[in-house]
Design an enzyme around this catalytic site. Structure first.
Site, PDB file in Angstrom:
ATOM      1  N   GLU A   8      -3.406   2.779  -7.287  1.00  0.00           N
ATOM      2  CA  GLU A   8      -3.777   3.845  -6.358  1.00  0.00           C
ATOM      3  C   GLU A   8      -2.792   5.008  -6.472  1.00  0.00           C
ATOM      4  OE1 GLU A   8      -6.041   2.531  -2.456  1.00  0.00           O
ATOM      5  OE2 GLU A   8      -3.935   1.974  -2.374  1.00  0.00           O
ATOM      6  N   HIS A  67       0.859  -1.187   0.000  1.00  0.00           N
ATOM      7  CA  HIS A  67       0.000   0.000   0.000  1.00  0.00           C
ATOM      8  C   HIS A  67       0.894   1.236   0.000  1.00  0.00           C
ATOM      9  CE1 HIS A  67      -2.823   3.056   1.487  1.00  0.00           C
ATOM     10  NE2 HIS A  67      -3.769   2.272   0.997  1.00  0.00           N
TER      11      HIS A  67
END
Length: 214
Positions: free
Chosen positions: A133, A85
């Site tokens: 992302e 992430h």
């Protein structure tokens, strides 16, 4: 569509969010999962909601103080894990080790990346899914699916070029049902989101608004 609610380190009640997600998932036209802090994995899993870890380390059982062990994560009830992430960046070698650790105990894997080029690189490591992302959009409320649709399209193409069986998700700014539909229309198989549900006064209502348009 797959909807993964990442609770990050927000000061929310993880069980309450999990119970809301479980109730919505029972009749939702989407797969709904929750990724809490490692310390809350078991409590969240006990609600019956599909439970994911926010991270596992690429280590085997042994002398690794402070590491998040894949075996412990699975024992707590998780069925999958995020890796890389944007708030927990890893080197490619560490992503590879994390995927291997997850596979060792049967955890599904979603590897995050900033852009289509990185999506293509991490897809080579063989995760179950990848998620694009752009970090500049995370937490802004501006979804990548509308801010820059080509990023999603190109991420799907990059993953498909490596292995068409790898699912492609998108995150960053997802907060409405229209965002989820737009992601689906661009070829995404799911979405990652966080504050739109974790910070909501009524998590169940927030989740229903996300999945009902599907």
């Amino acid at each position: 569509m797959f909807v993964l609610v990442n609770l990050k380190a927000y000061p929310c009640d993880p069980r309450a969010v999990a119970q809301a997600a479980h109730s919505v998932a029972e009749d939702a036209p989407a797969e709904v999962a929750v990724a809490p802090q490692a310390a809350h994995l078991q409590g969240v899993a006990e609600t019956g909601v599909e439970t994911w870890a926010q991270h596992v380390d690429g280590v085997e059982p042994g002398s690794h103080t402070g590491s998040t062990l894949a075996e412990a994560t699975a024992d707590a009830g998780a069925v999958g894990t995020l890796l890389n992430h944007s708030e927990r960046r890893l080197r490619l070698a560490d992503i590879d080790a994390g995927i291997a650790a997850a596979e060792r105990v049967g955890l599904r894997t979603v590897v995050c990346a900033n852009d289509p080029d990185q999506i293509g690189a991490v897809a080579q490591l063989g995760p179950d899914a990848v998620a694009v992302e752009p970090p500049e959009l995370i937490g802004t409320g501006t979804p990548v699916s509308t801010a820059d649709p080509d990023i999603v399209r190109d991420a799907v193409a990059a993953a498909n070029e490596v292995d068409p069986s790898i699912d492609v998700y998108c995150g960053a700014g997802i907060s409405t049902g229209e965002d989820v539909v737009a992601a689906q229309d661009l070829g995404a198989d799911g979405v990652l989101l966080a504050s739109g549900v974790a910070k909501a006064e009524d998590p169940a209502a927030a989740l229903r608004s996300l999945v009902d348009p599907l």
